[in-house]
Design a protein around this motif. Structure first.
Motif, PDB file in Angstrom:
ATOM      1  N   PRO A   1     -53.308  26.544  22.317  1.00 41.40           N
ATOM      2  CA  PRO A   1     -53.857  25.358  22.976  1.00 41.40           C
ATOM      3  C   PRO A   1     -53.133  24.073  22.549  1.00 41.40           C
ATOM      4  O   PRO A   1     -52.965  23.830  21.352  1.00 41.40           O
ATOM      5  N   GLY A   2     -52.671  23.315  23.535  1.00 42.08           N
ATOM      6  CA  GLY A   2     -52.023  22.039  23.265  1.00 42.08           C
ATOM      7  C   GLY A   2     -50.589  22.100  22.793  1.00 42.08           C
ATOM      8  O   GLY A   2     -49.960  21.071  22.615  1.00 42.08           O
ATOM      9  N   ASP A   3     -50.007  23.284  22.577  1.00 39.80           N
ATOM     10  CA  ASP A   3     -48.636  23.434  22.081  1.00 39.80           C
ATOM     11  C   ASP A   3     -47.708  23.758  23.257  1.00 39.80           C
ATOM     12  O   ASP A   3     -47.609  24.903  23.704  1.00 39.80           O
ATOM     13  N   VAL A   4     -47.036  22.740  23.759  1.00 40.95           N
ATOM     14  CA  VAL A   4     -46.201  22.874  24.957  1.00 40.95           C
ATOM     15  C   VAL A   4     -45.109  23.931  24.772  1.00 40.95           C
ATOM     16  O   VAL A   4     -44.920  24.794  25.634  1.00 40.95           O
ATOM     17  N   ALA A   5     -44.393  23.880  23.665  1.00 39.94           N
ATOM     18  CA  ALA A   5     -43.270  24.803  23.458  1.00 39.94           C
ATOM     19  C   ALA A   5     -43.734  26.251  23.377  1.00 39.94           C
ATOM     20  O   ALA A   5     -43.140  27.139  23.997  1.00 39.94           O
ATOM     21  N   GLU A   6     -44.788  26.507  22.631  1.00 37.11           N
ATOM     22  CA  GLU A   6     -45.277  27.886  22.497  1.00 37.11           C
ATOM     23  C   GLU A   6     -45.874  28.368  23.815  1.00 37.11           C
ATOM     24  O   GLU A   6     -45.697  29.530  24.195  1.00 37.11           O
ATOM     25  N   GLN A   7     -46.566  27.492  24.520  1.00 34.81           N
ATOM     26  CA  GLN A   7     -47.101  27.886  25.822  1.00 34.81           C
ATOM     27  C   GLN A   7     -45.967  28.216  26.791  1.00 34.81           C
ATOM     28  O   GLN A   7     -46.073  29.157  27.572  1.00 34.81           O
ATOM     29  N   MET A   8     -44.862  27.488  26.722  1.00 37.52           N
ATOM     30  CA  MET A   8     -43.718  27.795  27.583  1.00 37.52           C
ATOM     31  C   MET A   8     -43.149  29.168  27.226  1.00 37.52           C
ATOM     32  O   MET A   8     -42.850  29.973  28.106  1.00 37.52           O
ATOM     33  N   ARG A   9     -43.011  29.439  25.934  1.00 37.51           N
ATOM     34  CA  ARG A   9     -42.467  30.734  25.512  1.00 37.51           C
ATOM     35  C   ARG A   9     -43.337  31.881  26.023  1.00 37.51           C
ATOM     36  O   ARG A   9     -42.839  32.850  26.599  1.00 37.51           O
ATOM     37  N   VAL A  10     -44.642  31.763  25.865  1.00 44.55           N
ATOM     38  CA  VAL A  10     -45.560  32.820  26.308  1.00 44.55           C
ATOM     39  C   VAL A  10     -45.542  32.935  27.833  1.00 44.55           C
ATOM     40  O   VAL A  10     -45.568  34.042  28.384  1.00 44.55           O
ATOM     41  N   THR A  11     -45.479  31.818  28.515  1.00 46.13           N
ATOM     42  CA  THR A  11     -45.425  31.824  29.985  1.00 46.13           C
ATOM     43  C   THR A  11     -44.195  32.581  30.471  1.00 46.13           C
ATOM     44  O   THR A  11     -44.291  33.417  31.379  1.00 46.13           O
ATOM     45  N   VAL A  12     -43.049  32.327  29.861  1.00 50.28           N
ATOM     46  CA  VAL A  12     -41.821  33.032  30.265  1.00 50.28           C
ATOM     47  C   VAL A  12     -41.927  34.516  29.931  1.00 50.28           C
ATOM     48  O   VAL A  12     -41.501  35.372  30.721  1.00 50.28           O
ATOM     49  N   GLU A  13     -42.516  34.861  28.799  1.00 52.75           N
ATOM     50  CA  GLU A  13     -42.713  36.278  28.462  1.00 52.75           C
ATOM     51  C   GLU A  13     -43.629  36.950  29.478  1.00 52.75           C
ATOM     52  O   GLU A  13     -43.403  38.100  29.862  1.00 52.75           O
ATOM     53  N   ASN A  14     -44.648  36.245  29.929  1.00 56.78           N
ATOM     54  CA  ASN A  14     -45.539  36.807  30.952  1.00 56.78           C
ATOM     55  C   ASN A  14     -44.800  36.976  32.280  1.00 56.78           C
ATOM     56  O   ASN A  14     -45.007  37.965  32.985  1.00 56.78           O
TER      57      ASN A  14
END
Length: 134
Positions: A48-61
């Protein structure tokens, strides 16, 4: 007009660090992903709130979704990136994370700040289009 396939930059639009567009080769199978979010296997929001980590997980998904239909992120030809923030620093952080993941890959992308996304504390969502050659 020159026959061209792949990403391009139009000279008349001036210098840029991104592709202005892409010309798809004839044939192939187009894959259009819905908005991909930073969710884990249980459907819970990650980082939550971490743009870089959310981007990494989004690309993995996105990678997992593409793998399901016999493709990989190397087949991506376009992306639309949504960042839930009015702060340009958050958009820049999302863009930096995105370009780091796709190191050396070039395809047209759009980066947009939006007011809200579907999940509380979700900052990133990306729509990907991919093309698998015939």
């Amino acid at each position: 007009m020159t026959e061209h396939t792949g990403p391009f930059r139009a000279d008349a639009l001036g210098p840029s660090t991104y592709a202005h567009g892409t010309v798809l080769p004839p044939g192939g199978r187009m894959i259009l992903l819905a908005g991909t979010s930073p969710l884990d296997a249980t459907g819970a929001l990650v980082a939550p709130g971490d743009v870089a980590e959310q981007m990494r997980v989004t690309v993995e998904n996105a990678r997992a979704a593409l793998r399901h239909v016999g493709a990989d992120i190397g087949a991506i030809v376009r992306a639309r990136i949504y960042v839930a923030s009015s702060e340009r620093t958050d958009l820049f952080a999302a863009w930096q994370a995105f370009t780091a993941i796709f190191d050396g890959s070039e395809f047209p992308s759009t980066l947009v700040g939006v007011t809200v996304l579907a999940y509380p504390d979700q900052m990133v969502e990306v729509e990907f289009d991919a093309l698998v050659p015939a």
